[in-house]
Design a protein around this motif. Sequence first.
Motif, PDB file in Angstrom:
ATOM      1  N   LEU A   1       0.828  -1.201   0.000  1.00 27.85           N
ATOM      2  CA  LEU A   1       0.000   0.000   0.000  1.00 27.85           C
ATOM      3  C   LEU A   1       0.866   1.257   0.000  1.00 27.85           C
ATOM      4  N   ARG A   2       1.964   1.226   0.734  1.00 30.09           N
ATOM      5  CA  ARG A   2       2.885   2.376   0.699  1.00 30.09           C
ATOM      6  C   ARG A   2       3.464   2.554  -0.701  1.00 30.09           C
ATOM      7  N   TYR A   3       3.826   1.440  -1.328  1.00 27.51           N
ATOM      8  CA  TYR A   3       4.326   1.509  -2.704  1.00 27.51           C
ATOM      9  C   TYR A   3       3.257   2.109  -3.626  1.00 27.51           C
ATOM     10  N   ALA A   4       2.022   1.614  -3.489  1.00 28.84           N
ATOM     11  CA  ALA A   4       0.946   2.085  -4.352  1.00 28.84           C
ATOM     12  C   ALA A   4       0.707   3.573  -4.174  1.00 28.84           C
ATOM     13  N   ARG A   5       0.698   4.039  -2.943  1.00 32.73           N
ATOM     14  CA  ARG A   5       0.462   5.470  -2.717  1.00 32.73           C
ATOM     15  C   ARG A   5       1.589   6.305  -3.304  1.00 32.73           C
ATOM     16  N   GLY A   6       2.802   5.833  -3.192  1.00 31.56           N
ATOM     17  CA  GLY A   6       3.920   6.570  -3.757  1.00 31.56           C
ATOM     18  C   GLY A   6       3.927   6.588  -5.266  1.00 31.56           C
ATOM     19  N   ALA A   7       3.410   5.531  -5.890  1.00 34.99           N
ATOM     20  CA  ALA A   7       3.413   5.433  -7.348  1.00 34.99           C
ATOM     21  C   ALA A   7       2.186   6.054  -7.988  1.00 34.99           C
ATOM     22  N   CYS A   8       1.140   6.256  -7.213  1.00 29.45           N
ATOM     23  CA  CYS A   8      -0.160   6.651  -7.749  1.00 29.45           C
ATOM     24  C   CYS A   8      -0.324   8.164  -7.748  1.00 29.45           C
ATOM     25  N   PRO A   9      -0.884   8.731  -8.796  1.00 41.58           N
ATOM     26  CA  PRO A   9      -1.181  10.172  -8.777  1.00 41.58           C
ATOM     27  C   PRO A   9      -2.082  10.531  -7.598  1.00 41.58           C
ATOM     28  N   ASP A  10      -1.910  11.743  -7.088  1.00 40.08           N
ATOM     29  CA  ASP A  10      -2.658  12.161  -5.910  1.00 40.08           C
ATOM     30  C   ASP A  10      -4.169  12.172  -6.136  1.00 40.08           C
ATOM     31  N   ASP A  11      -4.590  12.341  -7.392  1.00 41.41           N
ATOM     32  CA  ASP A  11      -6.029  12.438  -7.642  1.00 41.41           C
ATOM     33  C   ASP A  11      -6.708  11.089  -7.811  1.00 41.41           C
TER      34      ASP A  11
ATOM     35  N   GLY B   1      -1.721   5.927   7.904  1.00 38.63           N
ATOM     36  CA  GLY B   1      -1.831   7.378   7.985  1.00 38.63           C
ATOM     37  C   GLY B   1      -1.513   8.087   6.680  1.00 38.63           C
ATOM     38  N   LEU B   2      -1.839   7.445   5.557  1.00 42.88           N
ATOM     39  CA  LEU B   2      -1.515   8.018   4.254  1.00 42.88           C
ATOM     40  C   LEU B   2      -2.728   8.706   3.652  1.00 42.88           C
ATOM     41  N   PRO B   3      -2.558   9.898   3.100  1.00 41.16           N
ATOM     42  CA  PRO B   3      -3.692  10.563   2.456  1.00 41.16           C
ATOM     43  C   PRO B   3      -4.149   9.784   1.229  1.00 41.16           C
ATOM     44  N   GLY B   4      -5.448   9.769   1.026  1.00 42.95           N
ATOM     45  CA  GLY B   4      -5.976   9.146  -0.178  1.00 42.95           C
ATOM     46  C   GLY B   4      -5.982   7.640  -0.160  1.00 42.95           C
ATOM     47  N   VAL B   5      -5.779   7.008   1.002  1.00 42.69           N
ATOM     48  CA  VAL B   5      -5.962   5.557   1.151  1.00 42.69           C
ATOM     49  C   VAL B   5      -7.170   5.375   2.068  1.00 42.69           C
ATOM     50  N   LYS B   6      -8.230   4.782   1.535  1.00 45.91           N
ATOM     51  CA  LYS B   6      -9.519   4.791   2.214  1.00 45.91           C
ATOM     52  C   LYS B   6     -10.149   3.397   2.271  1.00 45.91           C
ATOM     53  N   LEU B   7     -11.249   3.326   2.982  1.00 44.42           N
ATOM     54  CA  LEU B   7     -12.014   2.104   3.150  1.00 44.42           C
ATOM     55  C   LEU B   7     -13.125   2.022   2.111  1.00 44.42           C
ATOM     56  N   MET B   8     -13.217   0.885   1.434  1.00 45.17           N
ATOM     57  CA  MET B   8     -14.393   0.555   0.646  1.00 45.17           C
ATOM     58  C   MET B   8     -15.395  -0.091   1.602  1.00 45.17           C
TER      59      MET B   8
END
Length: 252
Positions: free
Chosen positions: A119-129, A161-168
């Motif tokens: 998930l940390r990798y995904a957040r770092g690789a993924c555009p903020d939007d 505690g990462l922005p833009g990582v949420k619960l479905m």
Amino acid sequence: MKFSANLGYLWNDRALPDAILAAHRAGFDAVECHWPYDTPVSDITAALDATGLPMLGLNTVRGQSGENGLCGLPGREVEARAAIDQAIAYASAIGAQAIHVMAGRAEGPDARSTFLENLRYARGACPDDIMLLIEPLNRHDAPGYFLKTTNQAAEILDHLGLPGVKLMFDCYHVGRTEGDIVTRFTALLPLIGHVQFASVPDRGAPDHGEVEYRFVFDKIVATGWSRPLGAEYRTGGDTDASLGWLREIRAT
């Protein structure tokens, strides 16, 4: 009250672009899908442009038969990150708003640490939007899946505690495993990025079963939730014939 058609279940007898057109004709406000990767990007974008519907999200691939995702599987990090990269590239190309990062069948501390790192990798690789989503799946439909409850998912999100990582928040899965859907939704609201639903316990249209969905929908909207609610249910045949619940809501 807005609704999204999950095309993994609704109109899944049609090519994905045709399903997008059908969702528009039926009066949905958005669409979402599972694994669109075999469909050319240009075909998807053409259908989205023609209808004006937003694509809310898609999933990372499930992996081999029965795995149900890769991102929580120790020793499979290379494959998991390739799946994440694939999802990011496709989501970016079609303007999808979110990616469901599928954990897979695993358990224990090694699976947890693997999922966190991916998930940390995904957040770092993924555009903020583009939002990243994690989803607990119920033990009846997905035995052995790493994420089992909303409490477990909340702990992981709080730890990250990462922005833009949420619960479905899937009302169906919560109803099957935990119950008390409205109370759970309200308590978890700050963590929630997307909502899905289906009848409990048969995962059919939301016009029958143990959950009175008109009550649930009204309570969700009363919290200030304004994003489309995702219809992810088994139609039992013809999708259009299953949409009485939507027509009734639109008529009131």
